[in-house]
Design an enzyme around this catalytic site. Structure first.
Site, mmCIF file in Angstrom:
data_model
loop_
_atom_site.group_PDB
_atom_site.id
_atom_site.type_symbol
_atom_site.label_atom_id
_atom_site.label_comp_id
_atom_site.label_asym_id
_atom_site.label_seq_id
_atom_site.Cartn_x
_atom_site.Cartn_y
_atom_site.Cartn_z
ATOM 1 N N GLY A 11 89.404 44.394 -7.702
ATOM 2 C CA GLY A 11 89.209 42.770 -8.007
ATOM 3 C C GLY A 11 89.953 41.986 -9.018
ATOM 4 O O GLY A 11 91.048 42.248 -9.083
ATOM 5 N N LYS A 96 78.897 39.530 -9.552
ATOM 6 C CA LYS A 96 79.383 37.797 -10.234
ATOM 7 C C LYS A 96 78.698 36.878 -9.367
ATOM 8 O O LYS A 96 79.319 36.335 -10.299
ATOM 9 C CB LYS A 96 80.588 38.218 -11.235
ATOM 10 C CG LYS A 96 81.593 37.669 -9.488
ATOM 11 C CD LYS A 96 83.326 37.942 -10.066
ATOM 12 C CE LYS A 96 83.451 37.396 -8.776
ATOM 13 N NZ LYS A 96 85.471 36.957 -8.832
ATOM 14 N N SER A 136 80.791 37.235 -20.559
ATOM 15 C CA SER A 136 81.392 35.822 -19.223
ATOM 16 C C SER A 136 80.320 34.378 -21.200
ATOM 17 O O SER A 136 79.209 34.674 -21.121
ATOM 18 C CB SER A 136 80.585 35.761 -18.101
ATOM 19 O OG SER A 136 80.267 34.467 -18.012
ATOM 20 N N ALA A 137 81.527 33.565 -20.719
ATOM 21 C CA ALA A 137 80.566 32.425 -21.235
ATOM 22 C C ALA A 137 79.208 32.100 -21.064
ATOM 23 O O ALA A 137 78.565 31.867 -21.755
ATOM 24 C CB ALA A 137 82.167 31.476 -21.367
ATOM 25 N N THR A 138 78.914 32.443 -19.648
ATOM 26 C CA THR A 138 77.681 32.298 -19.213
ATOM 27 C C THR A 138 76.298 32.841 -20.077
ATOM 28 O O THR A 138 75.284 31.581 -19.902
ATOM 29 C CB THR A 138 77.518 32.809 -18.012
ATOM 30 O OG1 THR A 138 78.878 32.819 -17.082
ATOM 31 C CG2 THR A 138 76.358 32.043 -17.155
ATOM 32 N N TYR A 161 72.530 36.816 -13.798
ATOM 33 C CA TYR A 161 73.616 37.240 -14.179
ATOM 34 C C TYR A 161 74.299 37.102 -15.360
ATOM 35 O O TYR A 161 74.918 38.291 -15.507
ATOM 36 C CB TYR A 161 75.097 36.452 -12.750
ATOM 37 C CG TYR A 161 76.630 36.625 -13.601
ATOM 38 C CD1 TYR A 161 77.324 38.035 -13.513
ATOM 39 C CD2 TYR A 161 76.860 35.690 -14.640
ATOM 40 C CE1 TYR A 161 78.811 38.199 -13.761
ATOM 41 C CE2 TYR A 161 78.474 35.743 -14.706
ATOM 42 C CZ TYR A 161 79.123 37.015 -14.280
ATOM 43 O OH TYR A 161 80.240 37.012 -14.911
ATOM 44 N N LYS A 165 74.938 40.398 -18.347
ATOM 45 C CA LYS A 165 75.991 40.696 -19.014
ATOM 46 C C LYS A 165 75.800 40.543 -20.310
ATOM 47 O O LYS A 165 75.610 41.117 -21.057
ATOM 48 C CB LYS A 165 77.063 39.302 -18.716
ATOM 49 C CG LYS A 165 78.251 39.278 -17.641
ATOM 50 C CD LYS A 165 78.795 40.630 -17.935
ATOM 51 C CE LYS A 165 79.774 40.358 -16.262
ATOM 52 N NZ LYS A 165 80.433 41.929 -16.241
ATOM 53 N N ASN A 192 86.923 29.813 -17.099
ATOM 54 C CA ASN A 192 86.569 29.878 -15.889
ATOM 55 C C ASN A 192 88.641 30.476 -15.447
ATOM 56 O O ASN A 192 88.972 29.564 -15.473
ATOM 57 C CB ASN A 192 86.586 28.594 -15.549
ATOM 58 C CG ASN A 192 84.991 28.054 -15.860
ATOM 59 O OD1 ASN A 192 84.809 27.572 -17.065
ATOM 60 N ND2 ASN A 192 84.263 27.357 -14.631
ATOM 61 N N ASN A 212 83.262 29.438 -7.003
ATOM 62 C CA ASN A 212 83.854 28.571 -7.467
ATOM 63 C C ASN A 212 84.535 27.378 -7.077
ATOM 64 O O ASN A 212 84.993 27.371 -5.907
ATOM 65 C CB ASN A 212 83.920 29.530 -8.173
ATOM 66 C CG ASN A 212 83.332 30.505 -8.902
ATOM 67 O OD1 ASN A 212 83.877 31.662 -8.635
ATOM 68 N ND2 ASN A 212 82.462 30.014 -9.732
ATOM 69 N N PHE A 231 79.789 18.346 -7.855
ATOM 70 C CA PHE A 231 78.264 18.550 -8.191
ATOM 71 C C PHE A 231 77.667 17.187 -8.947
ATOM 72 O O PHE A 231 77.483 18.027 -10.309
ATOM 73 C CB PHE A 231 77.287 19.648 -8.290
ATOM 74 C CG PHE A 231 77.958 20.800 -7.235
ATOM 75 C CD1 PHE A 231 77.571 20.237 -5.898
ATOM 76 C CD2 PHE A 231 78.542 21.946 -7.351
ATOM 77 C CE1 PHE A 231 78.081 21.288 -4.918
ATOM 78 C CE2 PHE A 231 78.757 22.756 -6.370
ATOM 79 C CZ PHE A 231 78.537 22.558 -5.373
ATOM 80 N N GLY A 308 71.230 24.299 -12.895
ATOM 81 C CA GLY A 308 71.682 24.934 -13.475
ATOM 82 C C GLY A 308 72.779 24.269 -14.018
ATOM 83 O O GLY A 308 73.691 25.167 -15.321
HETATM 84 N N1 UDP Z 1 81.924 22.364 -9.049
HETATM 85 C C1 UDP Z 1 81.991 21.315 -7.988
HETATM 86 N N2 UDP Z 1 81.909 21.372 -6.321
HETATM 87 C C2 UDP Z 1 82.090 23.083 -6.464
HETATM 88 C C3 UDP Z 1 82.047 23.961 -7.098
HETATM 89 C C4 UDP Z 1 82.186 23.710 -7.962
HETATM 90 O O1 UDP Z 1 81.729 19.919 -8.685
HETATM 91 O O2 UDP Z 1 81.815 23.170 -5.374
HETATM 92 C C5 UDP Z 1 82.317 22.247 -10.311
HETATM 93 C C6 UDP Z 1 80.683 22.463 -11.682
HETATM 94 O O3 UDP Z 1 80.057 21.589 -10.919
HETATM 95 C C7 UDP Z 1 81.087 22.811 -12.692
HETATM 96 C C8 UDP Z 1 82.731 23.334 -12.016
HETATM 97 O O4 UDP Z 1 82.853 22.849 -10.644
HETATM 98 O O5 UDP Z 1 81.682 21.422 -12.916
HETATM 99 C C9 UDP Z 1 83.458 24.794 -12.338
HETATM 100 O O6 UDP Z 1 81.827 25.512 -11.392
HETATM 101 P P1 UDP Z 1 82.684 26.718 -11.005
HETATM 102 O O7 UDP Z 1 81.279 27.658 -10.430
HETATM 103 O O8 UDP Z 1 83.775 27.498 -10.413
HETATM 104 O O9 UDP Z 1 82.334 27.194 -12.799
HETATM 105 P P2 UDP Z 1 81.407 27.139 -12.886
HETATM 106 O O10 UDP Z 1 80.238 26.375 -13.182
HETATM 107 O O11 UDP Z 1 80.730 28.921 -13.840
HETATM 108 O O12 UDP Z 1 81.427 27.605 -14.847
#
Ligand code: UDP
Length: 353
Positions: A11, A96, A136-138, A161, A165, A192, A212, A231, A308
Site C-alpha cells: 500500500g 481505510k 489514525s488521528a481520526t 474506521y 483503530k 493527513n 481524499n 465541502f 462528519g
Molecule cells: N475535501 C474537500 N473536497 C473533497 C475531499 C476533501 O473539500 O473532495 C476536504 C475535506 O472536507 C477536509 C479536507 O479536504 O476538510 C481533507 O479531507 P480528506 O478526506 O483528505 O481527509 P480527512 O477529512 O480525513 O482529514
C-alpha cells in the site's frame, strides 16, 4: 541483518516504508492481501534500489495473505521465521475508507480488528513481540476548541474506521497491562499523509479510488474530472474552509523507522505518537500551493459540508519530536510537487503497468 514482517507493504505508506527499511539493510517479508494494492510495486522498489544494492531482490519477499486467514498467516510466519527469527512487525494492513466503513461496518471490524488479533496471536506463538502500528488521528473525533491535538486528549471516534483503530489501540494496551509477556508497541497516529517518493516511481495507487483531497486534486489536474468540490465555505477558519495537517510521506516514513529503532532500544513498552507537522493548511491554501508549484489550474466549486467533517485537525507533535528525535522537514510545496510528479508520470497508478 534483522528481519521485519510488513503487513500491507504494497500500500501507499507500507511501500514507502518498505523502501526505507531495505535501504537501512533490513530483510523484509511483505504480507499483503492485495485487495487494495498492486504487487508490481515490489518490482518498482527493487528497480529504485538495484543500482546501489545489486542483491536487493534477495532482501524482499512478498506473500499474498489476508490476515483474516489465521492458518495461512501462521504458515507464512513459520516459513519466514525458520532460519532466523523475525525481529518486529510493521502493521499497515487494513481497510481505510471512512465512508465505506459506515456502509460496510462488518468488513471493517473483520479486516482491521480480527486481522490484528490473528496477527498478535501468531506473533505471540513465534515469540515476536515488537509491533509498530498504523493508527489514525481520526480516533480523537470532535473537539470543541480549535487546538492542536495531544496524544492524551479525549478520544471519541465518530466513524467505524476510527472505531476499529481505537479498538486495536486498546487491545495493544491490554497486552502491555497484562504484563505477562514482553510486548512492545509503537502506535503512530497519522494526520493527513500526502506526497510521493521524489523519483515519481512509487506513489499512492489504491485499487479503489481514495476520496481524499489530494487524489481528487490530482484527478482534476489530470482533467479526469472537471471540478473539485470543496465541502463547505462557512467553517470557523481563516477562509471558511477546513484546516488539516498534511504531512509528506517521507517524513511519515522517517517517523516509522525511528519508532522501530525506539522499540529495538527497549525504551518503552508502549508509546502512542502523533505523526503530523504541527502546521495546519486550509483546503483553499492547499489548492493555491498546488496550482503555484505545478502551474496547473484547479477549478473548484463550493458544495455543502460533508457529514462528519471537522473544522480544525492539527497535531501537537512535540512528543514524537522529543521521543524519536524526529523533525518533519517537507512543506506543502514539496508535498504538492511530489504528489503531482508521481501522478503525472503514472496517471493510472500501477493499474496499467
Ligand atoms: N475535501 C474537500 N473536497 C473533497 C475531499 C476533501 O473539500 O473532495 C476536504 C475535506 O472536507 C477536509 C479536507 O479536504 O476538510 C481533507 O479531507 P480528506 O478526506 O483528505 O481527509 P480527512 O477529512 O480525513 O482529514
Amino acid at each position: 541483518m534483522k528481519k521485519i514482517l510488513v503487513t500491507g507493504g504494497c500500500g501507499f505508506i507500507g511501500s514507502h516504508t518498505s523502501l526505507a527499511l531495505l535501504e537501512k539493510g533490513y530483510e523484509l517479508l511483505i504480507v499483503d492481501s492485495l485487495v487494495n494494492s498492486f504487487p508490481v510495486v515490489i518490482e518498482k522498489i527493487i528497480s529504485l534500489l538495484n543500482k546501489s544494492y545489486p542483491n536487493i531482490e534477495k532482501q524482499i519477499h512478498l506473500k499474498k495473505c489476508d490476515l483474516c486467514d489465521l492458518n495461512l498467516l501462521k504458515k507464512v510466519f513459520q516459513e519466514f521465521n525458520s532460519d532466523k527469527p523475525i525481529s518486529a512487525v510493521m502493521h499497515f494492513a487494513g481497510l481505510k475508507a471512512v465512508s465505506d466503513s459506515l456502509s460496510f461496518p462488518l468488513s471493517y471490524w473483520e479486516s482491521n480488528v480480527l486481522g490484528t488479533i490473528n496477527l498478535l496471536k501468531v506473533m505471540d506463538e513465534f515469540d515476536c513481540r515488537n509491533l509498530v502500528f498504523s493508527s489514525s488521528a481520526t480516533i480523537y473525533g470532535f473537539h470543541e476548541k480549535k487546538k492542536d491535538l495531544k496524544e492524551d486528549d479525549f478520544k471519541k471516534p465518530f466513524n467505524t474506521y476510527g472505531d476499529t483503530k481505537y479498538t486495536i489501540e486498546k487491545i495493544l494496551k491490554s497486552l502491555v497491562q497484562a504484563n505477562r509477556k514482553d510486548w512492545r508497541f509503537a502506535i503512530l497516529r497519522y494526520f493527513n499523509p500526502v506526497g510521493a517518493h521524489t523519483s515519481g516511481i512509487i506513489g499512492e495507487s489504491p485499487r479503489n479510488f481514495a476520496n481524499n483531497i489530494m487524489p481528487i486534486i490530482n484527478s482534476v489536474a489530470l482533467r479526469q474530472r472537471e471540478h473539485l468540490y470543496i465541502f463547505g465555505n462557512d467553517w470557523n477558519t481563516l477562509d471558511g474552509t477546513p484546516i488539516r495537517d498534511y504531512i509528506h510521506i517521507d517524513d511519515l516514513v522517517e517517523g516509522h523507522i525511528k519508532a522501530l529503532e525506539h522499540l529495538f532500544k527497549n525504551k518503552s513498552k508502549e508509546i502512542s505518537l502523533n505523526l503530523g507537522t504541527g502546521r495546519g493548511s486550509s483546503v483553499l491554501q492547499l489548492i493555491k500551493v498546488f496550482e503555484e508549484v505545478n502551474h496547473i489550474n484547479i477549478p473548484y466549486k463550493f458544495s455543502p459540508r460533508r457529514d462528519g467533517d471537522i473544522a480544525y485537525y492539527v497535531a501537537d507533535n512535540s512528543l514524537a519530536k522529543k521521543v524519536l528525535n524526529w523533525e518533519p522537514k517537507k512543506d506543502l510545496h514539496e508535498m504538492c510537487k511530489d504528489s503531482w510528479n508521481w501522478v503525472s508520470k503514472n496517471p493510472y497508478g500501477y493499474s496499467k503497468q
